[in-house]
Structure formats: structure tokens, C-alpha cells
Design a protein around this motif. Sequence first.
Motif, PDB file in Angstrom:
ATOM      1  N   GLY A  50     -21.846  -6.652  -6.657  1.00 30.67           N
ATOM      2  CA  GLY A  50     -21.607  -7.680  -5.652  1.00 30.67           C
ATOM      3  C   GLY A  50     -21.909  -7.193  -4.247  1.00 30.67           C
ATOM      4  N   ARG A  51     -21.571  -5.941  -3.967  1.00 34.28           N
ATOM      5  CA  ARG A  51     -21.857  -5.401  -2.637  1.00 34.28           C
ATOM      6  C   ARG A  51     -23.362  -5.238  -2.422  1.00 34.28           C
ATOM      7  N   ILE A  52     -24.080  -4.872  -3.468  1.00 39.40           N
ATOM      8  CA  ILE A  52     -25.531  -4.740  -3.344  1.00 39.40           C
ATOM      9  C   ILE A  52     -26.157  -6.083  -2.988  1.00 39.40           C
ATOM     10  N   TYR A  53     -25.708  -7.146  -3.620  1.00 36.92           N
ATOM     11  CA  TYR A  53     -26.197  -8.493  -3.278  1.00 36.92           C
ATOM     12  C   TYR A  53     -25.960  -8.793  -1.796  1.00 36.92           C
ATOM     13  N   GLN A  54     -24.752  -8.504  -1.340  1.00 33.52           N
ATOM     14  CA  GLN A  54     -24.415  -8.805   0.052  1.00 33.52           C
ATOM     15  C   GLN A  54     -25.235  -7.964   1.030  1.00 33.52           C
ATOM     16  N   ILE A  55     -25.416  -6.693   0.714  1.00 31.57           N
ATOM     17  CA  ILE A  55     -26.209  -5.819   1.581  1.00 31.57           C
ATOM     18  C   ILE A  55     -27.659  -6.281   1.613  1.00 31.57           C
ATOM     19  N   LYS A  56     -28.184  -6.632   0.449  1.00 30.27           N
ATOM     20  CA  LYS A  56     -29.569  -7.129   0.364  1.00 30.27           C
ATOM     21  C   LYS A  56     -29.753  -8.345   1.259  1.00 30.27           C
ATOM     22  N   GLU A  57     -28.846  -9.300   1.142  1.00 33.30           N
ATOM     23  CA  GLU A  57     -28.986 -10.524   1.917  1.00 33.30           C
ATOM     24  C   GLU A  57     -28.889 -10.237   3.416  1.00 33.30           C
ATOM     25  N   MET A  58     -27.990  -9.361   3.800  1.00 32.75           N
ATOM     26  CA  MET A  58     -27.813  -9.024   5.211  1.00 32.75           C
ATOM     27  C   MET A  58     -29.046  -8.315   5.773  1.00 32.75           C
ATOM     28  N   LEU A  59     -29.556  -7.342   5.059  1.00 33.72           N
ATOM     29  CA  LEU A  59     -30.688  -6.575   5.565  1.00 33.72           C
ATOM     30  C   LEU A  59     -31.981  -7.380   5.527  1.00 33.72           C
ATOM     31  N   GLU A  60     -32.199  -8.140   4.455  1.00 32.53           N
ATOM     32  CA  GLU A  60     -33.421  -8.940   4.368  1.00 32.53           C
ATOM     33  C   GLU A  60     -33.525  -9.926   5.528  1.00 32.53           C
ATOM     34  N   ASN A  61     -32.409 -10.518   5.889  1.00 33.02           N
ATOM     35  CA  ASN A  61     -32.410 -11.513   6.954  1.00 33.02           C
ATOM     36  C   ASN A  61     -32.272 -10.886   8.340  1.00 33.02           C
ATOM     37  N   GLY A  62     -32.137  -9.575   8.367  1.00 30.63           N
ATOM     38  CA  GLY A  62     -32.036  -8.883   9.637  1.00 30.63           C
ATOM     39  C   GLY A  62     -30.885  -9.371  10.490  1.00 30.63           C
ATOM     40  N   ARG A  63     -29.802  -9.760   9.860  1.00 30.18           N
ATOM     41  CA  ARG A  63     -28.703 -10.355  10.616  1.00 30.18           C
ATOM     42  C   ARG A  63     -27.571  -9.358  10.830  1.00 30.18           C
ATOM     43  N   PRO A  64     -26.783  -9.555  11.849  1.00 29.83           N
ATOM     44  CA  PRO A  64     -25.608  -8.712  12.065  1.00 29.83           C
ATOM     45  C   PRO A  64     -24.605  -8.890  10.918  1.00 29.83           C
ATOM     46  N   ALA A  65     -23.810  -7.885  10.712  1.00 31.98           N
ATOM     47  CA  ALA A  65     -22.738  -7.998   9.729  1.00 31.98           C
ATOM     48  C   ALA A  65     -21.708  -9.022  10.205  1.00 31.98           C
ATOM     49  N   ASP A  66     -21.086  -9.707   9.261  1.00 31.94           N
ATOM     50  CA  ASP A  66     -20.015 -10.644   9.600  1.00 31.94           C
ATOM     51  C   ASP A  66     -18.711 -10.192   8.952  1.00 31.94           C
TER      52      ASP A  66
END
Length: 437
Positions: A50-66
Motif C-alpha cells: 500500500g505504501r508503494i502505491y502511495q509513493i508511486k502516485e506522489m512521485l509520478e505526479n511530482g506533488r508535495p506530500a499530504d
Amino acid sequence: MQTNFSDAQLDVPEIARANAIIRKCVHCGFCTATCPSYQVLGDELDSPRGRIYQIKEMLENGRPADAKIVKHIDRCLSCLACTTTCPSGVDYMHLVDHAREHIERTYTRPWHDRALRWVLQLILPYPGRFRLALAAAKLGLPFRRLIPGKLGAMLDIVPPRIEPPAAHDDPQVHPADGPRAGRVALMTGCAQKALNADINAATIRLLTRHGYDVVIADGAGCCGALTHHMGKTDASHRFAGANIRAWMREVDGEGLDAVIINASGCGTTVKDYGWMFQDDPAMAGAAKTISGLTRDITEFMADKGLAEPVHAAQLRVAYHAACSLQHGQKVTEAPKKLLRAAGFKVVEPRDAHLCCGSAGTYNLLQPAIAGELKRRKVATLEATGPQVIAAGNIGCMMQIGSGTGIPVVHTAELLDWATGGPVPRALEGLPEPLAAE
């Protein structure tokens, strides 16, 4: 796992490495069976997958962490049980480290969280400051029941005795007893020196008794793990860089056969210096050299061989495998073989692969989860009916020791005792045959 990073993103070395790690994940979910936070919380987002999914989505979109992703990444212990279980070789350790660095750069934590992390960064890596903080914390112990949450969790780690500075930890060379077999550097650590000075003393005696000069290098200190796992890369690299330079002076001088670590959390980090500095041309070679020389004390002694035991106390020892040793460094059999060779009866708890909840600063930052993991670990250790519990990491020793009346002793202390050293302090005054020679 399919990824969709742009070419421009993949030109960044850190993103390219994260992409390669993520793409190895095949969604199998084996990691959920061994992830402590998932075992406690039962939330897919609190599993490695689950964390890998979240990290992937965050990094791919180049967005700040929430706040959502920060919550779930913060709940990860970095115990690395998932890397032992993963059939695809997913390098979760470096991926979650990258996520934490990204969080530190892009997310503003609530003021109280920032303040706590600032205090931990300011105190824990410095033994003198840590001693003062422990002394101040003792004043709050009578009021422990009135102090909830993270502040209360801090009081739970205060030991009965605060160690004064020990002369054996000062920069020097402890000469070998008898014929010289080699020369090693010992990392004396930071928090460990304030919590239990006996561990370094036992390690030095064990090594010198087996023919090794033990160098306490001038300039070496905290390994950097405490700040590294909070995403504070600049701080962790300063600590690591100081160690690399200190030990390389010894390598380039009279030479070193090994850099010995007796706190396995530190060992996992020092063995990773080569990765940490791979993009730094000025440090990459030296960092790789130091990582290649680094050995846990049990790893080193198992390779060199243990002297004939001189004490005959056949204690029933429950061996606690620290996550950083069994999962981070893949050192699993050496401690148990050495303890058996020294005459101890070694028993292992059920679910030995699961974390005790210490995990560096985790038991301070996530006390509720850490407390449940401690309860489970102590129960499984006590179920083996041990006379003593052995562990190779000071954090585990403090965590487990706060939940049981059974003495908790470092593996090196038991090996030192068995081969001619003093009875470990935790075993003094206990009835025969526990402290028998």
C-alpha cells in the motif's frame, strides 16, 4: 508494477532509482503477512504494498506530500521484514527512505510534530546532551500516569541508571591481548553510550581477548540513522561523512580489518554508506570502502571463531533477532551459533521475524503502535521460559526491557562473560545457577 514517469523525471537519479524499485513490485501481497504495522492496524495503506502505491502516485505526479501519505509513511517501522519476504527483490528500504526525504522537503508538519522531531534531532545523537535530557526526564517519572502520548512514551525509555562518560569510549587504541591477529575500529555510537556503557566495554574485551587491536577513531560519532529515518538527509550525511573520514584515516594509516558495530540499527546504516554517497564523487569511493569493511560484532566473531568458554553457566537464553540485523543485514545464524558455542541454551520466540516496536525513534513518535508490538514481543519471549533475553541492538534492549522483568543483555556481554569477562551487570545478584561460573 507499471509506472509512468516522464523522461525528464527519469533524468533525475533519485527518481530513476525509485522507478526501478517500484517496477519490481508484482502486487503479490506476501509483504502483508510479515509487516508489523499491517498486523496491528489491518489497513492496506499501512502495508508495504500500500505504501508503494502511495509513493508511486506522489512521485509520478511530482506533488508535495499530504497529510494522508505522511500518516501512513510515518507508521512504517523500516523493520524491513518485507524485504526478507518479497519474492521479487523489491528494495523497499531505499524507496521509503526516498519518500521520507520527499516528505521532509515538501510537507509542513504540525508545529508540535516539528518541535518533537527537532528536539530528537538535537539531543539523541549527542551522548552528553542525551544524558542531561535523561536526568531531566527522571524528574517527571513520579507523574508518569498523568503524562499521556508521546511525552509519556519518552519517560518510558528512561533507564534506572544514566551512564556517565566512559574512558574506554575516548579516542584511543585498546591493544590486543597476546599475539596480534589484526586491527579493527569500533563504532561507539551515541545514545548507547548514555544508556548502557557495558556494551562497548564488553565488545572491546571480547575483541582484544581474541587478538585484535581495537581503535576508537577520533572524529567518529553517530552513524546518522536517527536523522536519516526522519528524512533529514543533510544532517544524516554530515554524521556519516564524519565517520567515513575518521575511519578512512585509520584505513590509510595502519589499516583496518573491519569496522565493528555492536548496535545493529547503526550497522544497517553504515553498511549503506556506499548507497547514500553514490552521487557524491568526493565521497563515493571512501563510503563504499567503509561499507565493505563494516561487520556486526557477531558476524565478525563467527567468522574468526570464538575462544573456548571458561564459564559454565548454561543459561536458557531467549534470543531476540533485531530487525536491523536479521532483515537489514541478513545476519541470522551467527549470534545463535556463537551463544550455543559459548555454552548457552538458545531458544527462539514465535514470530521472531516481527518487530518489537523500538525501530530507532519509532517508539517515541508512534507510541501506541510501538506499545502493542512490545506487548506481543514480550509475550512471545516470556513464553519460551528464559532466564535471560539476548539482543544485539540497544533500542530493542530498552524497548523489551521496559516490558518484562527478565534481564535483557547484549549478545556481546554474554560472549564476553563466557570467554573470561565479568558477569553482565544485569545478571549480578541473581540466584544460582544464573550467575554461576
